[in-house]
Write a protein that holds these residues in place. Sequence first.
Motif, PDB file in Angstrom:
ATOM      1  N   ASP A  97       0.817  -1.220   0.000  1.00 51.87           N
ATOM      2  CA  ASP A  97       0.000   0.000   0.000  1.00 51.87           C
ATOM      3  C   ASP A  97       0.848   1.266   0.000  1.00 51.87           C
ATOM      4  N   ARG A  98       2.149   1.141  -0.037  1.00 51.29           N
ATOM      5  CA  ARG A  98       3.036   2.307   0.029  1.00 51.29           C
ATOM      6  C   ARG A  98       3.057   3.017  -1.323  1.00 51.29           C
ATOM      7  N   LYS A  99       2.934   4.342  -1.295  1.00 49.77           N
ATOM      8  CA  LYS A  99       2.948   5.148  -2.514  1.00 49.77           C
ATOM      9  C   LYS A  99       3.938   6.294  -2.344  1.00 49.77           C
ATOM     10  N   VAL A 100       4.851   6.437  -3.291  1.00 54.24           N
ATOM     11  CA  VAL A 100       5.804   7.555  -3.282  1.00 54.24           C
ATOM     12  C   VAL A 100       5.760   8.207  -4.658  1.00 54.24           C
ATOM     13  N   ARG A 101       5.467   9.511  -4.688  1.00 48.69           N
ATOM     14  CA  ARG A 101       5.368  10.251  -5.944  1.00 48.69           C
ATOM     15  C   ARG A 101       6.742  10.370  -6.616  1.00 48.69           C
ATOM     16  N   PHE A 110       7.580   4.735  -5.957  1.00 47.23           N
ATOM     17  CA  PHE A 110       7.199   3.415  -5.470  1.00 47.23           C
ATOM     18  C   PHE A 110       5.685   3.316  -5.537  1.00 47.23           C
ATOM     19  N   PRO A 111       5.125   2.202  -5.984  1.00 51.22           N
ATOM     20  CA  PRO A 111       5.741   0.943  -6.390  1.00 51.22           C
ATOM     21  C   PRO A 111       6.426   1.022  -7.757  1.00 51.22           C
ATOM     22  N   SER A 137       0.775   6.546  -7.635  1.00 45.77           N
ATOM     23  CA  SER A 137       0.820   7.563  -6.578  1.00 45.77           C
ATOM     24  C   SER A 137       0.230   8.895  -7.032  1.00 45.77           C
ATOM     25  N   LEU A 138      -0.063   9.034  -8.331  1.00 44.99           N
ATOM     26  CA  LEU A 138      -0.565  10.285  -8.888  1.00 44.99           C
ATOM     27  C   LEU A 138      -2.060  10.182  -9.139  1.00 44.99           C
ATOM     28  N   THR A 139      -2.773  11.264  -8.896  1.00 46.09           N
ATOM     29  CA  THR A 139      -4.211  11.280  -9.172  1.00 46.09           C
ATOM     30  C   THR A 139      -4.487  11.311 -10.673  1.00 46.09           C
ATOM     31  N   GLY A 140      -3.545  11.808 -11.438  1.00 47.59           N
ATOM     32  CA  GLY A 140      -3.639  11.840 -12.896  1.00 47.59           C
ATOM     33  C   GLY A 140      -2.233  11.790 -13.473  1.00 47.59           C
TER      34      GLY A 140
END
Length: 261
Positions: A109-113, A140-141, A196-199
Motif C-alpha cells: 500500500d506504500r505510494k511515493v510520488r 514506489f511501487p 501515486s498520482l491522481t492523474g
Amino acid sequence: MGLYFLIKLAVCAVLLRSTPAGGYVYQMIYDCEYGDNITDVVFFVKNIFNQKLCTMYDSRVGKYVGFGEYCMRNADHYNNQAWKMIQRRHQVETLCRYNTRLFRRSTLDRKVRPIVVVHQTKPADYGERSMLECSVLGFFPQEVRVSWLRDGAEVTSDVSSTDVHANGDWTFQLHSYLEFTPRRGQRVSCRVEHSSLTGSLEVDWDTFELEAKYLKKTVGIIFFFLGFAAAAGGAAYYWWKQRFDFSPLRREEQTSHLSEL
C-alpha cells in the motif's frame, strides 16, 4: 516487535540449516501465509528435527499434525495442552494479521510520488539533431509508464528507455530518451503515469537556455550594428565638419584669403 521477531526466526532458520557433526538440530518456524485479502490468513508452526518436518500446527484445522509415529505422539501431546492451543489461536491475530497490516502499509500500500526532470543530454541549437532525457526518480511501487508528447500528441518513434532500477531504499528510477530536432515554438513534454498520482504528470522541456542563447546572439548583433552605425555617423560628421567648417577662425581665414585676392 512482531516483525522483528519474524526476522529473528528467519535468521535462525538459515543459520541452523545444516546439522553439526554428531549433534542434533531442532527448529521451530512460524509461518504466515495470506492472499490479497488479509482476512484469509493461514498460520503454521513447524517443528523440524534434523531438517525433517516432525509436527506442524495448521490454523485451518486448529491443531497439530504429526509426521511419523514419534511425531504423531508429540502432536497429540501439544493438542492436549489447552494453554498452547489458546496461544496458537491468538497468534493468528497478534502475530500474523497484525504484521500483515504493517507489511501492506510499508510495501503493497506504500505510494511515493516520482520526481520528474527533463533536460538536453548535450547542447544543440534549433534545427540540429539532439536528445532529451526524462529522469523519473524516487517512485514506489515499481510499475510506471513514461511517454513523450510533441505539441500534445504522443511520440512513438525515436524513443528509448532504461529498465526500472532499484535505488536500494525501497524506491525506483527510470530514464527515457527522445531523439528529435528542436523547432522554435514547439512544446515537448514527458508524461508520467504512476499509481501515486491522481492523474498523469506532464513536465515540459524548458527551452530557456536555448532561447537565452539566441537572445544573446540577437543582442550582440544589435549592439554590433549600433556601434557600426555610431562609428559611421561619427566618421561622416568628421568628414562633413572638415569639408564644411564654418567656425569663426575658419571664416576669418577665408576672408583674409579673399582680401589678398
